[in-house]
Every structure is written in structure tokens, then in C-alpha cells.
Design a protein around this motif. Structure first.
Motif, PDB file in Angstrom:
ATOM      1  N   TRP A  46      13.866   7.559  -5.061  1.00 36.88           N
ATOM      2  CA  TRP A  46      15.113   7.843  -4.362  1.00 36.88           C
ATOM      3  C   TRP A  46      15.173   7.206  -2.977  1.00 36.88           C
ATOM      4  O   TRP A  46      16.215   7.152  -2.362  1.00 36.88           O
ATOM      5  CB  TRP A  46      15.335   9.358  -4.227  1.00 36.88           C
ATOM      6  CG  TRP A  46      14.171  10.079  -3.638  1.00 36.88           C
ATOM      7  CD1 TRP A  46      13.195  10.729  -4.324  1.00 36.88           C
ATOM      8  CD2 TRP A  46      13.815  10.206  -2.251  1.00 36.88           C
ATOM      9  NE1 TRP A  46      12.263  11.261  -3.464  1.00 36.88           N
ATOM     10  CE2 TRP A  46      12.629  10.954  -2.181  1.00 36.88           C
ATOM     11  CE3 TRP A  46      14.401   9.767  -1.069  1.00 36.88           C
ATOM     12  CZ2 TRP A  46      12.012  11.265  -0.981  1.00 36.88           C
ATOM     13  CZ3 TRP A  46      13.777  10.085   0.124  1.00 36.88           C
ATOM     14  CH2 TRP A  46      12.601  10.821   0.164  1.00 36.88           C
ATOM     15  N   TYR A  47      14.049   6.691  -2.473  1.00 31.18           N
ATOM     16  CA  TYR A  47      14.008   6.149  -1.122  1.00 31.18           C
ATOM     17  C   TYR A  47      14.589   4.748  -1.097  1.00 31.18           C
ATOM     18  O   TYR A  47      14.180   3.888  -1.855  1.00 31.18           O
ATOM     19  CB  TYR A  47      12.566   6.141  -0.604  1.00 31.18           C
ATOM     20  CG  TYR A  47      12.462   5.818   0.863  1.00 31.18           C
ATOM     21  CD1 TYR A  47      12.666   6.803   1.811  1.00 31.18           C
ATOM     22  CD2 TYR A  47      12.176   4.538   1.296  1.00 31.18           C
ATOM     23  CE1 TYR A  47      12.579   6.518   3.167  1.00 31.18           C
ATOM     24  CE2 TYR A  47      12.086   4.245   2.647  1.00 31.18           C
ATOM     25  CZ  TYR A  47      12.286   5.235   3.567  1.00 31.18           C
ATOM     26  OH  TYR A  47      12.199   4.951   4.912  1.00 31.18           O
ATOM     27  N   ASP A  48      15.550   4.520  -0.220  1.00 30.35           N
ATOM     28  CA  ASP A  48      16.230   3.231  -0.139  1.00 30.35           C
ATOM     29  C   ASP A  48      15.399   2.254   0.685  1.00 30.35           C
ATOM     30  O   ASP A  48      15.306   2.377   1.894  1.00 30.35           O
ATOM     31  CB  ASP A  48      17.610   3.409   0.487  1.00 30.35           C
ATOM     32  CG  ASP A  48      18.357   2.086   0.618  1.00 30.35           C
ATOM     33  OD1 ASP A  48      17.948   1.095  -0.016  1.00 30.35           O
ATOM     34  OD2 ASP A  48      19.352   2.057   1.356  1.00 30.35           O
ATOM     35  N   THR A  49      14.787   1.282   0.002  1.00 29.67           N
ATOM     36  CA  THR A  49      13.991   0.272   0.702  1.00 29.67           C
ATOM     37  C   THR A  49      14.709  -1.069   0.731  1.00 29.67           C
ATOM     38  O   THR A  49      14.110  -2.081   1.081  1.00 29.67           O
ATOM     39  CB  THR A  49      12.615   0.090   0.023  1.00 29.67           C
ATOM     40  OG1 THR A  49      12.832  -0.298  -1.338  1.00 29.67           O
ATOM     41  CG2 THR A  49      11.783   1.348   0.099  1.00 29.67           C
ATOM     42  N   SER A  50      16.002  -1.080   0.384  1.00 30.17           N
ATOM     43  CA  SER A  50      16.730  -2.348   0.313  1.00 30.17           C
ATOM     44  C   SER A  50      16.740  -3.078   1.657  1.00 30.17           C
ATOM     45  O   SER A  50      16.799  -4.300   1.692  1.00 30.17           O
ATOM     46  CB  SER A  50      18.161  -2.119  -0.182  1.00 30.17           C
ATOM     47  OG  SER A  50      18.858  -1.274   0.703  1.00 30.17           O
ATOM     48  N   LEU A  93       0.811  -1.213   0.000  1.00 26.39           N
ATOM     49  CA  LEU A  93       0.000   0.000   0.000  1.00 26.39           C
ATOM     50  C   LEU A  93       0.850   1.271   0.000  1.00 26.39           C
ATOM     51  O   LEU A  93       0.344   2.351  -0.252  1.00 26.39           O
ATOM     52  CB  LEU A  93      -0.926   0.026   1.226  1.00 26.39           C
ATOM     53  CG  LEU A  93      -1.947  -1.104   1.291  1.00 26.39           C
ATOM     54  CD1 LEU A  93      -2.738  -1.018   2.588  1.00 26.39           C
ATOM     55  CD2 LEU A  93      -2.884  -1.056   0.102  1.00 26.39           C
ATOM     56  N   ILE A  94       2.134   1.107   0.312  1.00 24.94           N
ATOM     57  CA  ILE A  94       3.014   2.270   0.398  1.00 24.94           C
ATOM     58  C   ILE A  94       3.820   2.364  -0.887  1.00 24.94           C
ATOM     59  O   ILE A  94       4.503   1.426  -1.267  1.00 24.94           O
ATOM     60  CB  ILE A  94       3.953   2.170   1.615  1.00 24.94           C
ATOM     61  CG1 ILE A  94       3.136   2.117   2.903  1.00 24.94           C
ATOM     62  CG2 ILE A  94       4.942   3.329   1.628  1.00 24.94           C
ATOM     63  CD1 ILE A  94       3.944   1.871   4.139  1.00 24.94           C
ATOM     64  N   ASP A  95       3.715   3.495  -1.555  1.00 20.83           N
ATOM     65  CA  ASP A  95       4.514   3.747  -2.747  1.00 20.83           C
ATOM     66  C   ASP A  95       5.703   4.595  -2.339  1.00 20.83           C
ATOM     67  O   ASP A  95       5.566   5.781  -2.051  1.00 20.83           O
ATOM     68  CB  ASP A  95       3.699   4.492  -3.813  1.00 20.83           C
ATOM     69  CG  ASP A  95       2.591   3.627  -4.389  1.00 20.83           C
ATOM     70  OD1 ASP A  95       2.800   2.406  -4.510  1.00 20.83           O
ATOM     71  OD2 ASP A  95       1.520   4.170  -4.701  1.00 20.83           O
ATOM     72  N   PHE A  96       6.880   3.963  -2.285  1.00 23.34           N
ATOM     73  CA  PHE A  96       8.084   4.695  -1.925  1.00 23.34           C
ATOM     74  C   PHE A  96       8.594   5.458  -3.137  1.00 23.34           C
ATOM     75  O   PHE A  96       8.565   4.950  -4.255  1.00 23.34           O
ATOM     76  CB  PHE A  96       9.172   3.732  -1.435  1.00 23.34           C
ATOM     77  CG  PHE A  96       8.837   3.093  -0.115  1.00 23.34           C
ATOM     78  CD1 PHE A  96       9.040   3.780   1.070  1.00 23.34           C
ATOM     79  CD2 PHE A  96       8.325   1.812  -0.065  1.00 23.34           C
ATOM     80  CE1 PHE A  96       8.740   3.195   2.293  1.00 23.34           C
ATOM     81  CE2 PHE A  96       8.022   1.216   1.153  1.00 23.34           C
ATOM     82  CZ  PHE A  96       8.226   1.911   2.335  1.00 23.34           C
ATOM     83  N   PRO A  97       9.100   6.689  -2.944  1.00 24.19           N
ATOM     84  CA  PRO A  97       9.699   7.417  -4.062  1.00 24.19           C
ATOM     85  C   PRO A  97      10.911   6.666  -4.589  1.00 24.19           C
ATOM     86  O   PRO A  97      11.517   5.875  -3.871  1.00 24.19           O
ATOM     87  CB  PRO A  97      10.132   8.750  -3.445  1.00 24.19           C
ATOM     88  CG  PRO A  97       9.561   8.798  -2.083  1.00 24.19           C
ATOM     89  CD  PRO A  97       9.135   7.424  -1.701  1.00 24.19           C
TER      90      PRO A  97
END
Length: 115
Positions: free
Chosen positions: A97-101, A91-95
Motif C-alpha cells: 500500500w506504500y506509494d513509492t512512485s 534493502l527496504i521492503d515497502f508494503p
């Protein structure tokens, strides 16, 4: 003596200027405030990156000391959680540039008995 800060002019692309203006308009703030906040966020990001690099170096070079640090940290802060609550997954759309690793593989590490 005046308490007013001195100002200057900088050149930025029209695209950057328009972005700053749009954010300022949306938030009802001066463009300088938006820019100053962005700089503070950038400085925080750089600090956290350096901190992460230092932590990684400590983990590599002094595994015992790092393990002691983690044990003490857990006493004060509780066990870390790197997972998004199941009801929020997808449900969360990370930009871009956002590091979700750090989110990737978190479940696999736990399944394999890791922290």
C-alpha cells in the motif's frame, strides 16, 4: 461531571478485528489505542493527499508562483532529496500500500538536469 469518553460498538470483519488484536498485543496497548492511531494516520494521509493535489494544481495553474514557492522553500529547508541512500537501496521492503512512485525515476530526472 465525568471526564470518561462515551463508547460504542462497531461491526468489523473478524479478519480486521484479529489484525487490531495482534497489533495491540505486539505493542502492549489496548485495541482502541491501535484503532485511534490508525484513524489519525488515515486523517494525516488524507490531508497530505489533498495538500499534494493543491500543490499540483498550483504548479499547473501558476507556474511562476510555484517556482517562487520552491525557491523560498529551498532557502529555508535546503534542496529536496527523493533518493534512498545507495547503501539502503534494495534493502527496504515497502508494503504494497506504500506509494513509492516518487522514488521511481528520481535519478533519471537528476541525470536530465531536473530537480
Amino acid at each position: 461531571m465525568s471526564t470518561e469518553q462515551k463508547t460504542t460498538t462497531i461491526r468489523v470483519s473478524v479478519i480486521t478485528r484479529d489484525k487490531i488484536a495482534r497489533y495491540a498485543h505486539e505493542e502492549g496497548r489496548p485495541m482502541t489505542e491501535v484503532l485511534e492511531e490508525a484513524i489519525k494516520d488515515y486523517e494525516k494521509k488524507k490531508f497530505l493527499k489533498r495538500l499534494g493535489e493543491q500543490m499540483e494544481r498550483t504548479r499547473r495553474e501558476d507556474p511562476e508562483g510555484y517556482a517562487e514557492y520552491l525557491a523560498e522553500f529551498e532557502i529555508w529547508q535546503g534542496k529536496p532529496s527523493h533518493r534512498i541512500a545507495p547503501e539502503w537501496e534494495g534493502l527496504i521492503d515497502f508494503p504494497d500500500w506504500y506509494d513509492t512512485s516518487y522514488l521511481e525515476g528520481a535519478g533519471r530526472k537528476e541525470e536530465q538536469g531536473g530537480k
